[in-house]
Structure formats: structure tokens, C-alpha cells
Design a protein around this motif. Structure first.
Motif, PDB file in Angstrom:
ATOM      1  N   THR A 109      50.502  38.006   6.278  1.00  0.00           N
ATOM      2  CA  THR A 109      51.408  39.158   6.355  1.00  0.00           C
ATOM      3  C   THR A 109      52.841  38.685   6.629  1.00  0.00           C
ATOM      4  O   THR A 109      53.061  37.663   7.280  1.00  0.00           O
ATOM      5  CB  THR A 109      50.971  40.131   7.466  1.00  0.00           C
ATOM      6  N   PRO A 110      53.809  39.456   6.138  1.00  0.00           N
ATOM      7  CA  PRO A 110      55.206  39.060   6.347  1.00  0.00           C
ATOM      8  C   PRO A 110      55.647  39.250   7.793  1.00  0.00           C
ATOM      9  O   PRO A 110      55.184  40.153   8.489  1.00  0.00           O
ATOM     10  CB  PRO A 110      55.973  39.987   5.403  1.00  0.00           C
ATOM     11  N   SER A 111      56.565  38.396   8.211  1.00  0.00           N
ATOM     12  CA  SER A 111      57.163  38.526   9.535  1.00  0.00           C
ATOM     13  C   SER A 111      58.438  39.360   9.481  1.00  0.00           C
ATOM     14  O   SER A 111      58.898  39.850  10.505  1.00  0.00           O
ATOM     15  CB  SER A 111      57.483  37.143  10.101  1.00  0.00           C
ATOM     16  N   TRP A 112      59.019  39.523   8.287  1.00  0.00           N
ATOM     17  CA  TRP A 112      60.265  40.282   8.134  1.00  0.00           C
ATOM     18  C   TRP A 112      60.365  40.791   6.716  1.00  0.00           C
ATOM     19  O   TRP A 112      60.189  40.031   5.761  1.00  0.00           O
ATOM     20  CB  TRP A 112      61.453  39.379   8.456  1.00  0.00           C
ATOM     21  N   CYS A 113      60.635  42.080   6.574  1.00  0.00           N
ATOM     22  CA  CYS A 113      60.862  42.709   5.278  1.00  0.00           C
ATOM     23  C   CYS A 113      62.260  43.317   5.315  1.00  0.00           C
ATOM     24  O   CYS A 113      62.549  44.160   6.167  1.00  0.00           O
ATOM     25  CB  CYS A 113      59.822  43.785   5.011  1.00  0.00           C
ATOM     26  N   VAL A 114      63.125  42.894   4.387  1.00  0.00           N
ATOM     27  CA  VAL A 114      64.535  43.282   4.456  1.00  0.00           C
ATOM     28  C   VAL A 114      65.129  43.438   3.060  1.00  0.00           C
ATOM     29  O   VAL A 114      64.837  42.655   2.163  1.00  0.00           O
ATOM     30  CB  VAL A 114      65.342  42.238   5.286  1.00  0.00           C
ATOM     31  N   ASN A 115      65.936  44.473   2.910  1.00  0.00           N
ATOM     32  CA  ASN A 115      66.733  44.626   1.698  1.00  0.00           C
ATOM     33  C   ASN A 115      68.092  44.002   2.007  1.00  0.00           C
ATOM     34  O   ASN A 115      68.889  44.578   2.735  1.00  0.00           O
ATOM     35  CB  ASN A 115      66.871  46.102   1.307  1.00  0.00           C
ATOM     36  N   HIS A 116      68.321  42.818   1.450  1.00  0.00           N
ATOM     37  CA  HIS A 116      69.572  42.107   1.701  1.00  0.00           C
ATOM     38  C   HIS A 116      70.740  42.738   0.941  1.00  0.00           C
ATOM     39  O   HIS A 116      71.884  42.503   1.285  1.00  0.00           O
ATOM     40  CB  HIS A 116      69.456  40.642   1.267  1.00  0.00           C
ATOM     41  N   GLY A 117      70.461  43.484  -0.088  1.00  0.00           N
ATOM     42  CA  GLY A 117      71.486  43.993  -0.997  1.00  0.00           C
ATOM     43  C   GLY A 117      71.259  43.367  -2.355  1.00  0.00           C
ATOM     44  O   GLY A 117      70.809  44.037  -3.279  1.00  0.00           O
ATOM     45  N   PRO A 118      71.508  42.053  -2.500  1.00  0.00           N
ATOM     46  CA  PRO A 118      71.214  41.405  -3.772  1.00  0.00           C
ATOM     47  C   PRO A 118      69.710  41.327  -4.058  1.00  0.00           C
ATOM     48  O   PRO A 118      69.296  41.299  -5.211  1.00  0.00           O
ATOM     49  CB  PRO A 118      71.784  39.995  -3.608  1.00  0.00           C
ATOM     50  N   THR A 119      68.884  41.280  -2.990  1.00  0.00           N
ATOM     51  CA  THR A 119      67.437  41.179  -3.156  1.00  0.00           C
ATOM     52  C   THR A 119      66.708  42.085  -2.169  1.00  0.00           C
ATOM     53  O   THR A 119      67.236  42.441  -1.117  1.00  0.00           O
ATOM     54  CB  THR A 119      66.925  39.739  -2.909  1.00  0.00           C
ATOM     55  N   THR A 120      65.484  42.446  -2.535  1.00  0.00           N
ATOM     56  CA  THR A 120      64.520  43.029  -1.607  1.00  0.00           C
ATOM     57  C   THR A 120      63.545  41.899  -1.302  1.00  0.00           C
ATOM     58  O   THR A 120      62.964  41.314  -2.221  1.00  0.00           O
ATOM     59  CB  THR A 120      63.794  44.228  -2.238  1.00  0.00           C
ATOM     60  N   SER A 121      63.400  41.563  -0.008  1.00  0.00           N
ATOM     61  CA  SER A 121      62.724  40.322   0.377  1.00  0.00           C
ATOM     62  C   SER A 121      61.672  40.512   1.453  1.00  0.00           C
ATOM     63  O   SER A 121      61.808  41.376   2.318  1.00  0.00           O
ATOM     64  CB  SER A 121      63.769  39.326   0.903  1.00  0.00           C
ATOM     65  N   MET A 122      60.646  39.664   1.388  1.00  0.00           N
ATOM     66  CA  MET A 122      59.616  39.573   2.418  1.00  0.00           C
ATOM     67  C   MET A 122      59.515  38.114   2.840  1.00  0.00           C
ATOM     68  O   MET A 122      59.445  37.229   1.994  1.00  0.00           O
ATOM     69  CB  MET A 122      58.274  40.045   1.882  1.00  0.00           C
ATOM     70  N   TYR A 123      59.518  37.890   4.166  1.00  0.00           N
ATOM     71  CA  TYR A 123      59.463  36.542   4.718  1.00  0.00           C
ATOM     72  C   TYR A 123      58.109  36.319   5.375  1.00  0.00           C
ATOM     73  O   TYR A 123      57.628  37.175   6.104  1.00  0.00           O
ATOM     74  CB  TYR A 123      60.569  36.356   5.759  1.00  0.00           C
ATOM     75  N   TYR A 124      57.558  35.144   5.107  1.00  0.00           N
ATOM     76  CA  TYR A 124      56.270  34.743   5.649  1.00  0.00           C
ATOM     77  C   TYR A 124      56.440  33.415   6.385  1.00  0.00           C
ATOM     78  O   TYR A 124      57.347  32.655   6.081  1.00  0.00           O
ATOM     79  CB  TYR A 124      55.247  34.547   4.529  1.00  0.00           C
ATOM     80  N   ALA A 125      55.542  33.125   7.336  1.00  0.00           N
ATOM     81  CA  ALA A 125      55.541  31.834   8.023  1.00  0.00           C
ATOM     82  C   ALA A 125      54.314  31.037   7.592  1.00  0.00           C
ATOM     83  O   ALA A 125      53.201  31.562   7.590  1.00  0.00           O
ATOM     84  CB  ALA A 125      55.525  32.043   9.533  1.00  0.00           C
ATOM     85  N   ASP A 126      54.536  29.770   7.217  1.00  0.00           N
ATOM     86  CA  ASP A 126      53.399  28.915   6.871  1.00  0.00           C
ATOM     87  C   ASP A 126      52.746  28.395   8.154  1.00  0.00           C
ATOM     88  O   ASP A 126      53.232  28.686   9.245  1.00  0.00           O
ATOM     89  CB  ASP A 126      53.842  27.798   5.905  1.00  0.00           C
TER      90      ASP A 126
END
Length: 193
Positions: A109-126
Motif C-alpha cells: 500500500t502507498p505511504s503517500w498519495c498526492v497530486n503534485h500538479g504535473p502528476t498524480t502520484s502514489m509513493y510506496y516504500a520497499d
């Protein structure tokens, strides 16, 4: 009507997008200058703590940020010098959200979901705690994304606005257009996560 489902094989990203490097403030300028020279790049947007660098038509390939409390990664991975994350892109918001559900089914599961403006992004930790970003571009062209990054909204908030992926899935499945879903909501100043 679009149906986002966790069924089916994992969708692979379409490309690698950018790398973000964290460094100590006293090394920040040297890092920016080195990447500009090494890549034959240009700063798309930058200040005394954060620079977005591109060497082609992408809005940025490398970002470098200086953190006053940065320490070697072995001591404190959350505040250390080195790579902050690597990013992978999908061709559509539907692909990004479908993959989110498929990873969630595997307890990733993502640790952070954010609309940066240029992108819609989901961050995960390995497993080592390194961040991996998955994203979809929010603009039709790189020129539009760069124009956004050069504009007043991004200057005030280069980090973005958090979102709930479940909400985006519901809105996409109800027929709301991708373009509306990917438009970053108005926000106030934000320089950190």
C-alpha cells in the motif's frame, strides 16, 4: 463506463520518469551544478532548497533538495543524503488506479498519495525503506506541465495536494472525466510533505 478492478495480471509502468536526490544544504549548490553539467540540463524551477532539472522535453528528470538535518542514510533513512525515490509512469489514471488495487491485494500500500500538479502520484516504500513513486501525467503535453511548474501555484506549493485513491476510483467509475480528476485542487503554501 470504466470499472477499476484488482483482477488480472499486474500492469507494468510505461516508463521511468525522474530521480530525486536529497543532500545537505552546504552541498546543495554543488549537486545542482554537477547534474546540470553532467546532463547538459537546465533548471525548470528552483530556489535555495529545491531544484527541478530537465535535459529533454520532460518537465523534470532530476530533482535535488537540501535538508538542514540530512544525515548519512545508514543512520536515518528518512532524513539522509542520497536518492529519495525513483518514479515510474503509467499512461492513464485508470492504469495507475488499477495497479494500486492490484498492489493493495498483495498488501503493498502507498505511504503517500498526492497530486503534485504535473502528476498524480502514489509513493510506496520497499523493504529497505526506499521510496518508489508511481504516477500519471496530469497534462496532455510536457509544455503544459512545464508551464504549470513555472506558474504561481507551483511556486507557492511545489509539493502538492494529498488525495484518497478510493475516492478517485469512485469518481472515475461514476464517469467523471480524467482531466477533471487530475486537475490539482487549489491549496495554500506547502514546501514539505
Amino acid at each position: 463506463m470504466t470499472k477499476i478492478t484488482a483482477d488480472g495480471p499486474m500492469k507494468s509502468p510505461s516508463r521511468l520518469c525522474h530521480v530525486v536526490l536529497r543532500t545537505k544544504p552546504d552541498n546543495y549548490r554543488a549537486m545542482v551544478d554537477w547534474y546540470l553539467a553532467f546532463l547538459g540540463g537546465r533548471v525548470v524551477w528552483g530556489n535555495e532548497r529545491l531544484s527541478f532539472i530537465s535535459y529533454d522535453d520532460e518537465h523534470h528528470r532530476i530533482a535535488i533538495t537540501g535538508f538542514p538535518d540530512a544525515v548519512p542514510r545508514a543512520a536515518d533513512a528518512a532524513h539522509s543524503c542520497g536518492m529519495a525515490h525513483v518514479a515510474f509512469a503509467f499512461d492513464s489514471l485508470e492504469d495507475l488506479l488499477t495497479t494500486y488495487l492490484r498492489r493493495k491485494r498483495l498488501n503493498i500500500t502507498p505511504s503517500w498519495c498526492v497530486n503534485h500538479g504535473p502528476t498524480t502520484s502514489m509513493y510506496y516504500a520497499d523493504p529497505d525503506g526506499n521510496e518508489v513513486e508511481t504516477q500519471v501525467d496530469n497534462f496532455e503535453t510536457n509544455e503544459e506541465a512545464t508551464a504549470f511548474m513555472e506558474g504561481p501555484e507551483f511556486k507557492v506549493n511545489p509539493m502538492g495536494v494529498d488525495f484518497d485513491p478510493g475516492d478517485l476510483i469512485r469518481r472515475l467509475e461514476s464517469g467523471e472525466p480524467d482531466k477533471d480528476l487530475k486537475k490539482r485542487p487549489q491549496s495554500g503554501p506547502r514546501m514539505t510533505r
